[in-house]
Design an enzyme around this catalytic site. Structure first.
Site, PDB file in Angstrom:
ATOM      1  N   GLU A   1      -9.926   4.039   6.177  1.00 14.69           N
ATOM      2  CA  GLU A   1      -9.145   4.509   7.329  1.00 14.69           C
ATOM      3  C   GLU A   1      -9.992   5.233   8.369  1.00 14.69           C
ATOM      4  O   GLU A   1      -9.904   4.959   9.557  1.00 14.69           O
ATOM      5  CB  GLU A   1      -7.966   5.363   6.877  1.00 14.69           C
ATOM      6  CG  GLU A   1      -6.903   4.585   6.085  1.00 14.69           C
ATOM      7  CD  GLU A   1      -6.382   3.342   6.807  1.00 14.69           C
ATOM      8  OE1 GLU A   1      -6.565   3.230   8.037  1.00 14.69           O
ATOM      9  OE2 GLU A   1      -5.800   2.469   6.127  1.00 14.69           O
TER      10      GLU A   1
ATOM     11  N   GLY B   1       2.985   2.307  10.651  1.00 17.46           N
ATOM     12  CA  GLY B   1       2.790   1.606  11.910  1.00 17.46           C
ATOM     13  C   GLY B   1       2.591   0.119  11.674  1.00 17.46           C
ATOM     14  O   GLY B   1       3.239  -0.718  12.300  1.00 17.46           O
ATOM     15  N   ALA B   2       1.689  -0.196  10.763  1.00 15.96           N
ATOM     16  CA  ALA B   2       1.377  -1.587  10.474  1.00 15.96           C
ATOM     17  C   ALA B   2       0.550  -1.645   9.205  1.00 15.96           C
ATOM     18  O   ALA B   2       0.045  -0.630   8.746  1.00 15.96           O
ATOM     19  CB  ALA B   2       0.590  -2.212  11.627  1.00 15.96           C
ATOM     20  N   MET B   3       0.408  -2.861   8.646  1.00 14.79           N
ATOM     21  CA  MET B   3      -0.291  -3.006   7.376  1.00 14.79           C
ATOM     22  C   MET B   3      -1.213  -4.219   7.411  1.00 14.79           C
ATOM     23  O   MET B   3      -0.808  -5.308   7.809  1.00 14.79           O
ATOM     24  CB  MET B   3       0.756  -3.135   6.257  1.00 14.79           C
ATOM     25  CG  MET B   3       0.163  -3.328   4.874  1.00 14.79           C
ATOM     26  SD  MET B   3      -0.849  -1.900   4.385  1.00 14.79           S
ATOM     27  CE  MET B   3      -2.035  -2.718   3.331  1.00 14.79           C
ATOM     28  N   GLU B   4      -2.432  -3.996   6.942  1.00 14.55           N
ATOM     29  CA  GLU B   4      -3.517  -4.967   7.129  1.00 14.55           C
ATOM     30  C   GLU B   4      -3.616  -6.023   6.034  1.00 14.55           C
ATOM     31  O   GLU B   4      -4.708  -6.551   5.792  1.00 14.55           O
ATOM     32  CB  GLU B   4      -4.844  -4.201   7.200  1.00 14.55           C
ATOM     33  CG  GLU B   4      -5.315  -3.562   5.874  1.00 14.55           C
ATOM     34  CD  GLU B   4      -4.960  -2.089   5.697  1.00 14.55           C
ATOM     35  OE1 GLU B   4      -3.989  -1.639   6.336  1.00 14.55           O
ATOM     36  OE2 GLU B   4      -5.641  -1.398   4.926  1.00 14.55           O
ATOM     37  N   ASN B   5      -2.521  -6.395   5.366  1.00 10.79           N
ATOM     38  CA  ASN B   5      -2.568  -7.418   4.317  1.00 10.79           C
ATOM     39  C   ASN B   5      -3.451  -8.587   4.737  1.00 10.79           C
ATOM     40  O   ASN B   5      -3.362  -9.063   5.868  1.00 10.79           O
ATOM     41  CB  ASN B   5      -1.169  -7.957   4.044  1.00 10.79           C
ATOM     42  CG  ASN B   5      -0.133  -6.870   4.006  1.00 10.79           C
ATOM     43  OD1 ASN B   5      -0.189  -6.001   3.152  1.00 10.79           O
ATOM     44  ND2 ASN B   5       0.789  -6.886   4.957  1.00 10.79           N
TER      45      ASN B   5
ATOM     46  N   GLU C   1      -5.721  -2.948  12.644  1.00 15.16           N
ATOM     47  CA  GLU C   1      -5.377  -3.752  11.458  1.00 15.16           C
ATOM     48  C   GLU C   1      -6.313  -4.952  11.348  1.00 15.16           C
ATOM     49  O   GLU C   1      -6.720  -5.332  10.253  1.00 15.16           O
ATOM     50  CB  GLU C   1      -3.912  -4.203  11.504  1.00 15.16           C
ATOM     51  CG  GLU C   1      -2.886  -3.075  11.693  1.00 15.16           C
ATOM     52  CD  GLU C   1      -2.999  -1.939  10.699  1.00 15.16           C
ATOM     53  OE1 GLU C   1      -3.482  -2.152   9.574  1.00 15.16           O
ATOM     54  OE2 GLU C   1      -2.614  -0.797  11.064  1.00 15.16           O
TER      55      GLU C   1
ATOM     56  N   HIS D   1      -9.615  -3.992   9.855  1.00 16.86           N
ATOM     57  CA  HIS D   1      -9.553  -3.767   8.407  1.00 16.86           C
ATOM     58  C   HIS D   1     -10.004  -5.002   7.626  1.00 16.86           C
ATOM     59  O   HIS D   1     -10.371  -4.887   6.467  1.00 16.86           O
ATOM     60  CB  HIS D   1      -8.123  -3.433   7.987  1.00 16.86           C
ATOM     61  CG  HIS D   1      -7.818  -1.965   7.945  1.00 16.86           C
ATOM     62  ND1 HIS D   1      -8.650  -1.029   7.375  1.00 16.86           N
ATOM     63  CD2 HIS D   1      -6.729  -1.262   8.376  1.00 16.86           C
ATOM     64  CE1 HIS D   1      -8.097   0.179   7.468  1.00 16.86           C
ATOM     65  NE2 HIS D   1      -6.933   0.067   8.081  1.00 16.86           N
TER      66      HIS D   1
ATOM     67  N   GLU E   1       0.854  -1.184   0.000  1.00 16.87           N
ATOM     68  CA  GLU E   1       0.000   0.000   0.000  1.00 16.87           C
ATOM     69  C   GLU E   1       0.891   1.235   0.000  1.00 16.87           C
ATOM     70  O   GLU E   1       1.855   1.271   0.768  1.00 16.87           O
ATOM     71  CB  GLU E   1      -0.907   0.038   1.242  1.00 16.87           C
ATOM     72  CG  GLU E   1      -1.880   1.201   1.180  1.00 16.87           C
ATOM     73  CD  GLU E   1      -2.868   1.256   2.344  1.00 16.87           C
ATOM     74  OE1 GLU E   1      -2.762   0.436   3.260  1.00 16.87           O
ATOM     75  OE2 GLU E   1      -3.719   2.129   2.308  1.00 16.87           O
TER      76      GLU E   1
HETATM   77 ZN   LIG Z   1      -5.594   1.595   8.666  1.00 14.53          ZN
END
Ligand SMILES: [Zn+2]
Length: 887
Positions: free
Chosen positions: A327, A268-272, A305, A308, A128
């Site tokens: 978001e 911060g983090a990624m919701e894959n 996350e 999401h 992303e």
């Molecule tokens: Zn997010």
């Protein structure tokens, strides 16, 4: 990579559906540090919606193409055009076909941390917003949703763990020390949710039984040796999964949910899908290494996350203009989760502090943009407080306007109507309009108009008629490209507080009822007359911060003190103290007389401090003054950050001196000697204790300083230790120097803790700090290639140290400009984020403004700037009145 002078803007109004859809993606990735091979097989199909046959145009970014074939037949060179940034096949077959593309990547050289890269020897991806095009050529846009099958092959010694989205379908050893794993994700998803990981990782396992009785395997992967620091993250995940079932009826959908912590990460983090990748800062925690704030962030970000999976993954965004759809909504959901897990009023107060200190500030400067922007040059620059935090406020307003029951109905409708789709903000809001009387066209202005609405309220009691008249006017200030605004539709929660502190009934004179204590505003000016008001009430407006606005009401210092002591709405109790304090601070900076005196404020604080029914975390919030950025924004123009700092310090010192006895008592009462627990109640006690510690030492007196030094030495957890160090850091004393040295000695082997050490020193509000920070950039523990290090040292200086970043001699600006330029060659996203520290430069006093502008112009005129940094520089410098040029 693409480096251009001025990228053409992308506009919302130009949206067209994709010409080609992708049904399935088969990825075959052979990992190697400098030569990873990616074979992508895409099942392409012409989009019946768009009609005429079109050439196949796929996005790329810095790609190295090996071969292309269609339905198994290699394409001759003349049949396609490939550049690093695009693959065009003008004569595509008439119907569906299979396109095979082979690319060669160098993960070790990928310092942008977008696409496939290596972090401390671990292969990982970040796609992303537009990272997938750095892995293979693809229609890299969120409205192309495909089913992915990923086969990863690697040296078993180098990467024993191989992960991708979905469920594991096969794995086996191969000759020559190689092995593979194959993953299948049955849920169609956009390319930005693709992820793979390969490396030596330790795993912490657990399980979760869903509402319908399915068992889900939960796995957290971390650097070996850090397993004992994953407990809180796992616990947070399980609580988040249970909460989403209960609060939103959302169940998890795959057999396995994985989290991988990596140490080099841009966000911060990624919701894959099924494979969240986290900045290790938001996974790893123990009493010795993490503060209460860290624990709370871990809980919130793990939940965010996870949430999401439905708001972002199952229903994704049609295009990047709709970023707030996933978001804003997901921040709202994580805020509600935290409010339910901890304290609702305290959570609301801390969220509003963040909103005012960041989003309101952004909204008031040259980088202001609507929650849904209509134009961008670089989407990475729109992961902002406006899209996230104001986006969440907009969702919250929907709930306040239509009530909790209809809100849940609207959410249910959204999930059932749009599951599996790439949706728009209109489609989201339509779901609530369909289950209520929400005026959708007017409400949509929250998505299209930038700027913080300014609301002025005035109430008068008519003794003879027993009525109370409330006049409310609203206006939205001009922002870049939006000189004229329309009025907003907003919920205004209120109470009329009687002498005994109880709310009087809200009866409108025209016979209408005030549902749930909420008025709806939608006109430039609204008037409400309340009947049967037999005594002069005190107006408590915008309760729980029902609308994200700047409010001015005709409340006297006595009214504010009364609300601080008696309002049934805890948010407004806190807010009344803030208004009293702000009045005093502004008057001090402007050298005028405030309506309220210091004594008024201190008396209000004392009353709260002595109210045994209040939770300690709330009292701590009430004793904490508005932040420097917040005060600067209230002043608006000609800002002198030193004057703000002096006024704030003087007021904190006065509070500490006047309330010394009570603060000492509270400090002693809140001190616990038992084992550390990160729960909200214990954290709240520590928060009050450390607020007292800080106020007692604000003026630099020897006793207060020694108390902090003692707490530093005796601390049994990181919260107490770093709080004491923070208090010590404000005054140049031998205890401070000792503690800073001791801290490094204790924690030098732990990069996440050394980040705190960097940040603390970068935040010291004194003239020597710039040289200190400059020296620390050559420290062995610092690295310009690691975003956490950059953020903790240089970022903390630029974003968190108002007096030193804004030094009158301009050296703070020059230092940041130098670092932005140096960083831009490695990591443009992080460089652009750093440059956004200049977001308030126009409101500074003339001397600093000129210095800031010179630094910005130097950045803007540098050759070979990335699109990210160039975009921020251009927007920051754009003349606010010159609306045509900047669009
Ligand atoms: Zn997010």
């Amino acid at each position: 990579m693409t480096r251009t002078e001025q990228a053409p803007p992308i506009r919302l109004q130009d949206y067209r559906p994709p010409d080609w859809l992708v049904d399935t993606v088969h990825l075959d990735v052979s990992l190697h540090p400098t030569a990873s091979r990616v074979r992508a097989r895409l099942a392409l199909r012409p989009n019946s919606e768009t009609g005429a046959p079109a050439p196949v145009v796929l996005d790329g970014d810095g790609l190295n193409l090996v071969s292309v074939s269609i339905d198994g037949v290699p394409l001759p060179k003349e049949a396609f055009v490939a550049t690093p940034d695009r693959l065009t096949i003008s004569q595509a077959p008439p119907g569906s076909f299979r396109l095979e593309i082979e690319t060669l990547l160098d993960p070790a050289a990928n310092t942008q941390l977008s696409g496939l890269y290596r972090s401390s020897g671990v292969y990982c991806t970040q796609c992303e917003a537009e990272g997938f095009r750095r892995i293979t050529y693809f229609p890299d846009r969120p409205d192309v949703m495909a089913v992915y099958n990923t086969r990863i092959e690697a040296d078993k010694a180098e990467a024993p763990v191989l992960l991708a989205n979905g469920n594991l379908v096969a794995q086996s050893d191969l000759p020559n020390g190689r092995h593979f794993a194959e993953w299948h994700d049955p849920f169609p998803k956009p390319s930005y949710l693709f992820a793979l990981v390969g490396g030596t990782l330790a795993c912490v396992s657990d399980t979760f039984r869903t509402l319908s009785g399915r068992e889900v395997a939960l796995k957290i992967y971390v650097e070996p040796g850090k397993e004992h620091r994953c407990g809180y993250a796992m616990d947070s995940l399980k609580r988040a999964m249970a909460w989403d079932e209960q609060a939103f009826g959302r169940e998890y959908d795959l057999d396995i949910f994985m989290i991988v912590a990596v140490s080099d990460f841009n966000m911060g983090a990624m919701e894959n899908k099924g494979l969240n990748i986290f900045n290790d800062k938001y996974v790893l925690a123990s009493a010795e290494t993490a503060t209460d704030g860290d624990f709370a962030s871990i809980e919130a970000i793990i939940a965010h996350e996870y949430f999401h999976n439905w708001t972002g993954n199952r229903i994704t965004c049609r295009d990047w203009f709709q970023l707030c759809l996933k978001e804003g909504l997901t921040v709202f959901r994580d805020q509600e989760f935290t409010a339910d897990q901890r304290s609702r009023p305290v959570k609301r107060i801390s969220d509003v502090r963040v909103l005012r200190g960041h989003q309101f500030v952004e909204d008031a400067g040259p980088l202001a943009h609507p929650v849904r922007p209509e134009l961008y040059r670089e989407i990475n620059n729109f992961y902002t407080a406006t899209v996230y935090e104001k986006g969440a406020e907009v969702v919250r307003m929907v709930k306040t306007l239509i009530g909790a029951e209809k809100f849940r109905k609207g959410m249910d409708l959204y999930f059932s109507r749009h599951d599996g789709q790439a949706a728009t903000v209109e489609q989201f809001i339509r779901c609530f309009a369909d289950v209520s009387d929400l005026d959708m066209p007017v409400f949509m202005r929250w998505y299209s108009q930038a700027g913080t609405p300014e609301v002025v309220a005035s109430g008068t009691w008519d003794e003879t008629g027993n009525t109370y008249r409330l006049d409310i006017a609203q206006a939205v200030p001009p922002t870049p490209n939006q000189p004229v605004k329309q009025p907003m539709l907003m919920p205004m929660a209120l109470g009329l507080v009687g002498k005994d502190g109880r709310d009087l009934p809200l009866l409108l004179a025209d016979g209408k009822t005030v549902e749930r204590g909420v008025l709806t505003l939608s006109q430039p000016a609204d008037t409400f007359v309340f009947a049967d008001v037999g005594e002069r009430p005190v107006l408590s407006l915008n309760r729980a911060f029902s609308a994200p606005i700047k409010l001015t009401a005709n409340l006297s210092p006595a009214d504010l003190s009364f609300l601080a002591a008696y309002d049934s709405d805890p948010f407004n109790r806190w807010q009344s103290v803030q208004v009293l304090a702000l009045g005093i601070l502004l008057a001090d900076v402007r050298q005028t007389r405030a309506e309220a005196t210091r004594e008024d404020l201190i008396a209000a604080m004392a009353e709260i401090l002595n109210d045994a029914r209040l939770e300690p975390a709330f009292i701590a919030q009430a004793l904490s003054l508005p932040g420097e950025a917040d005060i600067a924004r209230e002043i608006g123009s000609d800002i002198d950050p030193d004057a703000i700092f002096r006024a704030r310090l003087a007021l904190r010192s006065a509070i500490g001196q006047s309330l010394a006895g009570t603060l000492e008592e509270a400090y002693a009462r809140m001190t616990e000697n038992g084992a550390y627990s990160p729960d909200a109640t214990s954290a709240g006690r520590r928060s009050l204790k450390n607020t007292c510690l800080d106020l007692l030492a604000a003026d630099g007196n020897a006793e207060g300083t020694e108390r902090a030094a003692q707490q530093y030495r005796a601390a049994g957890n990181m919260t107490d230790r770093i709080a004491a160090l923070g208090t010590l850091s404000l005054h140049d004393t031998p205890q401070r120097a000792q503690a800073i040295e001791d801290f490094y000695g204790r924690y030098s082997s732990d990069p996440l803790i050394i980040d705190k050490w960097f940040a603390l020193q970068a935040s010291i509000p004194e003239a020597g700090t710039l040289d200190r920070v400059r020296a620390l950039t050559t420290h062995a523990a610092f690295s310009l290639s690691n975003p956490n290090r950059v953020r903790s040292l240089i970022g903390a200086f630029a974003q968190g140290n108002l007096t030193q970043f804004n030094r009158a001699d301009g050296r703070g600006y020059q230092f940041i400009a130098d670092n932005v330029l140096a960083l831009d060659e490695k990591n443009p996203q992080v460089a652009a984020r750093l440059l956004s520290a200049f977001k308030s430069w126009r409101s500074l006093e003339a001397g600093r403004r000129a210095q800031a502008e010179a630094a910005l112009r130097r950045v803007a005129s540098a050759s070979d700037l990335s699109r990210d940094v160039n975009d921020i520089a251009q927007r920051a410098l754009a003349d606010a009145s010159d609306t045509a040029a900047s669009s």
